[in-house]
Design an enzyme around this catalytic site. Structure first.
Site: not given
Lengths: 247, 218, 218, 247
Positions: B45-48, B87
């Site tokens: 998930s690209e938020n981390g 990320s």
């Protein structure tokens, strides 16, 4: 290897992660061919991948280009590879403390490219972040700038330095799990996590290997996605270059 | 013709063993439910977060643990959390094997538009422009035509682009379609009960049909 | 005339309260021993530590805990470790308030040479080029003349440079000298018992003497 | 505040570190003036500096430029500042879920610059690493590229994006110590450590404040050198935007 226990009810459907375990150093370095470019973690003899260096030595691989902050000492670290003339070129920031290195350099057997330590770090980082190049003020106005593009931003001059492009990154961590997650200890961290992000193939040797779920996700320095092969190393010597104590 | 679950099910077949995958919001999220036995996948998930698990039970909801769609989630054993630069760093250094996302339009050379409709409130591109700029493999999950009945597979996108020359494969309710390296929509599979004629009619861009086109197996 | 400890003692007076400081190898390292009471300082070691403490007792030596000079060290409460990119990142974003390092030559416009002697084995610049390129304040600790008796304070450096226009202050066994913004060595203080004449004789570059020059207090 | 006990014999001369503690949010934001540029950490409502936003609201500061991935919701997060028309400009990657925001945007009261999320992260990182600009492939061939310099490296096109230059970075961490060291939890980390590195003045609010020596140096995400002011926040609501559960 420690085994985790986690709340299965909480997770309630385990999607397995990606298993990176190899049996030992010999297996990890098996496909490193003559002429490869390697990044090797460590600062001085601190945090160096001792097991992999030994395995490369035993395997006979030669004609290597090594990107590493230092070149070890005569009988330890990358110095072991130098002794057997396996290294064609070193890209480093500081290469003292090594007589055989000096001999090969002065005789022209060994090619050496000296770059600022921050530039070494940033060029690894750039590769790991998918940046083709970065700007740094280090080396402006010096011979390091020769032949390099420079540019002024807000009145200050910077050099354009390109991302490294290494076939293998070989790093040493304190702890790791079979998904490739790594944690480093103290100043043995240094270039290791940067190189781990930067290698086309990244090999990690760790002092203690555990199952996934043991390491706290918030404490992981190198997420497993960057690591292709991992194994628990053995017989770490962890030689100290300058033992300095107080009373 | 497939429903949303059907599209997700078909895309699930594209997910290879031992890969890192980023799923967009909407149909792509459903793909996780249909992965085949023995396929090990790690979701980013690209938020981390790497190692996104399922939604938590009510008692385990943690406001500090969300996905890029802001939904509460769990992390799996082997997960790792990191900041937004790392990320997107792993996205741009091509560590993510597969990106699955939705689209408003795809062009026959692989351009994608999915973030902005001129004249309507623009919410932003979020991480989409980063994902499409660097993904090794992009599969678009979408309806073949929009609500007005117009094809979303065009010779050229009308809407502002999210990225250029990046889409590799499209899965819709009607078909599986690849983007030819030299341009054009290559028909790969028909959805169950869908004719080539139906797909032709719903595709505004150049549709390439080579030989027999099999029906999808789900 | 000062000995090495004297130079370190004089430089210690330059260290301000609540600052982050990077110390080079040699005389700079000694500065930590002479900090005044009530001066809170956090030392950075560019191999990846903030909060460098003293050398460990024999029983506490840890091969994983070294400074940039490769000496075994300890970390203080409040210390943090980090990778080399973050370390040089904090240097280049000017978070380090003061850098103290040695030099082979300094020119009257603040250029410094301290990494290479042509014809001799070159060990490398390590982190020096980064430190001098971005330090907010650089103090050079060095002998006024080299072993051949030649001045190290020159109109122009003969040796290959480490950095340009960066040195602010020089402390030698003879004097405290600043680099004038428009160029030139400005004499600030004389070492105990040292005459202006002695300093003049030992300085090859342009020496600027404005008014009375006090003797150092240590 | 937890107090540490460490082996005094081992340390044997304590050089005090640098004390960053302020009393509360009001003290931390006291010198933020009208017209300032602020970076605010958080992703959605996750990991946002709730206490500082409230303190800025109460202080009456206006005409702000806010760099933040999102703009909160109508009655929480940066949405609170928007409601009172304190924000002149938002630089964000995604700004949905906020009616008042939409109204101000459409009426021209609010200026909005939308940039890719990775670009937002990299521009913070660049500031923290002293890099004047970085190259990213995000936005190539789109309207984001308009007016920007682009360059091809190895056959791939990249945009040159400049480092942010913010007066204040305001971040929220899980734990911190009085030397300014920070640890974040789970996905509440997001932009927080990047912004902490990037602010001219960095203000950190933490859920739990401890004395130096409690936090493991190897687990610190943001070294104290980046943090100028720290305090223990209170009454965290930690609102959930999309509560999603399974049975």
């Amino acid at each position: 290897m420690k085994r985790g226990n986690f709340d299965i009810d909480f997770i309630h459907q385990i999607i397995s992660m990606i298993y990176k375990l190899v049996t030992d150093a010999a297996a990890a370095v098996a496909d490193i061919t003559d002429g490869s470019t390697l990044m090797l973690g460590g600062f001085g003899l601190c945090g160096i991948p001792e097991n992999c260096i030994q395995a490369i030595l035993e395997k006979g691989t030669t004609n290597l280009t090594c990107i590493s902050n230092n070149a070890g000492v005569d009988d330890f670290g990358i110095g072991l590879l130098l002794q057997q003339k396996r290294v064609k070129k070193m890209i480093s920031s500081y290469v003292g403390e090594n007589e055989e290195f000096e001999r090969q350099l002065l005789s022209g057997e060994l090619e050496v490219e000296l770059i600022p330590q921050g530039t070494l770090a940033f060029r690894c980082m750039a590769a790991g972040y998918g940046m083709p190049a970065i700007y740094t003020p280090a080396g402006v106005g010096t011979e390091v700038a020769t032949g390099k593009e420079s540019r002024i931003f807000d009145g200050k001059e910077y050099l354009l330095e390109t991302a490294f492009n290494a076939d293998f990154a070989i790093v040493k961590a304190w702890k790791g799990d079979t998904d490739g997650n790594l944690i480093f200890k103290s100043t043995a961290r240094n270039f290791n996590p940067l190189m781990a992000m930067a290698g086309k193939i990244t090999i990690a040797e760790v002092e203690e290997l555990v199952e996934p779920g043991i390491l706290d996700p918030d404490q992981i320095h190198t997420p497993g996605i960057y690591v292709h092969r991992i194994f628990e190393g053995k017989n770490y010597e962890k030689r100290i270059e300058k033992r300095t104590t107080s009373k | 013709m497939l429903d949303k679950e059907g599209i997700a099910k078909r895309i699930a077949k594209e997910v290879k063993n031992n890969t890192y995958v980023n799923l967009g919001i909407g149909i792509p999220t459903l793909v996780a439910n249909y992965l085949h036995e023995g396929i090990n996948v790690c979701f980013q998930s690209e938020n981390g977060l790497l190692g996104v698990g399922h939604f938590p039970k009510e008692y385990a909801v943690d406001p500090d643990m969300i996905n890029a769609g802001k939904q509460t989630i769990t992390a799996l054993p082997g997960a790792s959390s990191f900041d937004s630069a790392m990320s997107f760093g792993m996205i741009h250094s091509k560590k993510i094997d597969l990106t699955i996302l939705g689209a408003m339009e795809v062009s026959e050379n692989g351009d994608i538009a999915n973030w902005k409709i001129p004249g309507k409130m623009v919410k932003g591109m979020g991480g989409a422009m980063d994902l499409v700029a660097s993904a090794k493999h992009i599969i678009v999950a979408m309806q073949h035509v929009n609500k007005a009945g117009e094809s979303k597979l065009l010779a050229k996108c009308d809407l502002p682009l999210t990225g250029k020359n990046c889409v590799k494969r499209i899965v819709t309710e009607l078909a599986v379609i690849d983007i030819a390296p030299e341009g054009g929509f290559v028909l790969i599979e028909r959805a169950p009960g869908v004719s080539i004629e139906q797909i032709k009619n719903a595709t505004a861009g150049k549709l390439l049909i080579h030989g027999d086109i099999p029906e999808m197996a789900l």
